[in-house]
Write an enzyme that holds these catalytic residues in place. Structure first.
Site, PDB file in Angstrom:
ATOM      1  N   HIS A 117       6.931   4.513  -5.549  1.00  0.00           N
ATOM      2  CA  HIS A 117       8.064   3.838  -4.897  1.00  0.00           C
ATOM      3  C   HIS A 117       8.311   2.493  -5.579  1.00  0.00           C
ATOM      4  O   HIS A 117       7.380   1.791  -5.973  1.00  0.00           O
ATOM      5  CB  HIS A 117       7.861   3.701  -3.384  1.00  0.00           C
ATOM      6  CG  HIS A 117       6.849   2.705  -2.911  1.00  0.00           C
ATOM      7  ND1 HIS A 117       7.151   1.377  -2.751  1.00  0.00           N
ATOM      8  CD2 HIS A 117       5.555   2.829  -2.535  1.00  0.00           C
ATOM      9  CE1 HIS A 117       6.080   0.739  -2.282  1.00  0.00           C
ATOM     10  NE2 HIS A 117       5.095   1.591  -2.157  1.00  0.00           N
ATOM     11  N   ASP A 155       2.283  -3.978  -4.811  1.00  0.00           N
ATOM     12  CA  ASP A 155       2.616  -2.787  -4.036  1.00  0.00           C
ATOM     13  C   ASP A 155       4.135  -2.661  -4.082  1.00  0.00           C
ATOM     14  O   ASP A 155       4.834  -3.341  -3.356  1.00  0.00           O
ATOM     15  CB  ASP A 155       2.111  -2.923  -2.600  1.00  0.00           C
ATOM     16  CG  ASP A 155       2.547  -1.780  -1.704  1.00  0.00           C
ATOM     17  OD1 ASP A 155       3.113  -0.810  -2.226  1.00  0.00           O
ATOM     18  OD2 ASP A 155       2.333  -1.879  -0.484  1.00  0.00           O
ATOM     19  N   GLU A 207      10.386   3.432   0.589  1.00  0.00           N
ATOM     20  CA  GLU A 207       9.066   3.893   1.059  1.00  0.00           C
ATOM     21  C   GLU A 207       8.559   3.012   2.181  1.00  0.00           C
ATOM     22  O   GLU A 207       7.994   3.485   3.164  1.00  0.00           O
ATOM     23  CB  GLU A 207       8.064   3.897  -0.102  1.00  0.00           C
ATOM     24  CG  GLU A 207       6.726   4.578   0.224  1.00  0.00           C
ATOM     25  CD  GLU A 207       5.659   3.652   0.805  1.00  0.00           C
ATOM     26  OE1 GLU A 207       4.605   4.160   1.208  1.00  0.00           O
ATOM     27  OE2 GLU A 207       5.867   2.415   0.888  1.00  0.00           O
ATOM     28  N   GLU A 208       8.776   1.711   2.034  1.00  0.00           N
ATOM     29  CA  GLU A 208       8.180   0.744   2.967  1.00  0.00           C
ATOM     30  C   GLU A 208       8.794   0.812   4.364  1.00  0.00           C
ATOM     31  O   GLU A 208       8.254   0.244   5.296  1.00  0.00           O
ATOM     32  CB  GLU A 208       8.318  -0.688   2.412  1.00  0.00           C
ATOM     33  CG  GLU A 208       7.541  -0.942   1.121  1.00  0.00           C
ATOM     34  CD  GLU A 208       6.016  -0.970   1.303  1.00  0.00           C
ATOM     35  OE1 GLU A 208       5.541  -0.780   2.439  1.00  0.00           O
ATOM     36  OE2 GLU A 208       5.318  -1.185   0.298  1.00  0.00           O
ATOM     37  N   ASP A 255       0.395   5.076  -5.640  1.00  0.00           N
ATOM     38  CA  ASP A 255       0.648   3.933  -4.755  1.00  0.00           C
ATOM     39  C   ASP A 255      -0.628   3.099  -4.627  1.00  0.00           C
ATOM     40  O   ASP A 255      -1.721   3.568  -4.937  1.00  0.00           O
ATOM     41  CB  ASP A 255       1.109   4.421  -3.367  1.00  0.00           C
ATOM     42  CG  ASP A 255       1.936   3.380  -2.613  1.00  0.00           C
ATOM     43  OD1 ASP A 255       1.874   2.179  -2.981  1.00  0.00           O
ATOM     44  OD2 ASP A 255       2.622   3.759  -1.648  1.00  0.00           O
ATOM     45  N   HIS A 311       0.077  -6.338   1.198  1.00  0.00           N
ATOM     46  CA  HIS A 311       1.156  -6.753   2.110  1.00  0.00           C
ATOM     47  C   HIS A 311       1.031  -8.229   2.516  1.00  0.00           C
ATOM     48  O   HIS A 311       1.619  -8.644   3.518  1.00  0.00           O
ATOM     49  CB  HIS A 311       1.237  -5.858   3.356  1.00  0.00           C
ATOM     50  CG  HIS A 311       1.919  -4.552   3.066  1.00  0.00           C
ATOM     51  ND1 HIS A 311       2.679  -3.876   3.986  1.00  0.00           N
ATOM     52  CD2 HIS A 311       1.963  -3.807   1.941  1.00  0.00           C
ATOM     53  CE1 HIS A 311       3.147  -2.768   3.449  1.00  0.00           C
ATOM     54  NE2 HIS A 311       2.721  -2.695   2.207  1.00  0.00           N
TER      55      HIS A 311
HETATM   56 ZN    ZN Z   1       3.207   1.004  -1.345  1.00  0.00          ZN
END
Ligand code: ZN
Length: 351
Positions: free
Chosen positions: A65, A174, A206-207, A229, A318
């Protein structure tokens, strides 16, 4: 320790791509990777699909992603302070004090702020923070800001990507580290014909719930599929070994499970054997909470695909800036390359 093509990784990390607004990072990927494949397509949702003809019409799909967690402008108050809607799962504790960029008619810097600790009551200090209380200060009054941005504009974090010790540290690793790994894999394979047709897909959204992977999988209907990922590396002070999920510097991680998918036992066996055969360091990853595109790749094909995932161990996932280890990046490119070369040796018989 060096990493080849660090400049490209730095560019990928620093280029914005909030969910639903991936165009800048997509254009960057096309400018680098288009020459490594036979065909380039963008579907209606914005997924970028790079196709490379193989020796048999069986299909393998790789998905990385390209979106990143971000925000959207939801309201601008009479003084020019912005209320925002999160796009993806943020830890509210780390958001305050972050520098962000609002992508309007032009890029506008801002800082996410809240009530200063000096003015908080004891009760307020102990209370759980809530994203809804935060706002963005751009330094502009409303009259000026209204000429620059509007409701719906995407907002992303702002940080330089650097080499830090044996690691890379930057925003959006990410999942830009996987985007980088997939591009570098295509670069290595550009003059080879693989056993199966390859669809290298850079997915959107994706998130916010694996949305792009779902539509791309429905269109491609792969026989085999791998997500690429990041995963949690909680190899940090205060954690017991059973909580690590993965460890930095211990090699490419082969997914066993996450909240949306159980990796196919045949593909896990194949990935482990391929790593051993080519002496590529690897580790196994069982993620107890949090999903990846793997779920959609496996389940949105009629009859299902044989699916697994390559996971990249990532510290501070994150949070404002994330870290990956250079050795793990190299091991991941090596393992994906070899798995694609050897995929016709995967035994698809059920045990
Ligand atoms: Zn990810």
């Amino acid at each position: 320790m060096i990493i080849e093509n660090f400049d490209l990784l730095k560019q990928l990390s620093e280029t914005p791509g909030a969910p639903g607004f991936e165009y800048k990072v997509r254009n960057l990927i096309i400018s680098i990777a288009e020459k490594f494949v036979d065909k380039t397509d963008i579907d209606n949702m914005g997924n970028l699909i790079l196709f490379k003809k193989g020796n048999s019409p069986k299909k393998v799909m790789l998905a990385a992603h390209m979106d990143e967690i971000g925000f959207m402008v939801r309201h601008i108050d009479s003084k020019g302070f912005i209320k925002f809607q999160p796009l993806g799962g943020f830890d509210p504790k780390i958001v305050v004090g972050s520098r962000v960029v609002i992508h309007g008619k032009k890029d506008v810097y801002g800082v996410i702020s809240s009530k200063p600790i000096h003015l908080m009551s004891l009760e307020e200090r102990g209370r759980k923070v809530d994203l809804k209380e935060f706002f963005i200060d751009t330094g502009y009054p409303k009259e000026e800001l209204d000429n620059l941005i509007e409701l719906g504009d995407p907002i992303t974090r702002c940080a330089e990507c650097i080499e830090m010790g044996n690691c890379i540290n930057g925003k959006s690793l990410d999942n830009r580290i996987s985007v980088f790994i997939l591009i570098e894999t295509l670069r290595r394979l550009q003059n080879e014909t693989l056993p199966f047709d390859l669809y290298a897909v850079f997915t959107v959204q994706e998130e916010v719930g694996l949305r792009g992977a779902q539509t791309a999988t429905m269109a491609i209907q792969p026989d085999f599929a791998f997500a690429i990922d990041t995963t949690v590396a909680y190899d940090l002070p205060g954690a017991s070994p059973h909580e690590f999920v993965s460890e930095l510097g211990k090699g490419a991680a082969i997914k066993l499970i996450d909240s949306g998918a159980i990796a196919d036992y045949r593909i896990v066996k194949f990935m482990k054997e391929t790593a051993k055969k080519h002496e590529i360091p690897y580790q196994l990853e069982a993620l107890t909470a949090g999903g990846t595109d793997t779920a959609r790749l496996q389940q949105f094909v009629k009859g299902g695909s044989i699916a697994g995932a390559f996971s990249i161990p990532t510290r501070h996932l994150h949070q404002t800036i994330e870290s990956v280890h250079k050795d793990d990046v190299k091991a991941s490119i090596d393992l994906i390359t070899q798995c694609l070369r050897d995929l016709d040796k995967l035994d698809t018989k059920h045990w």
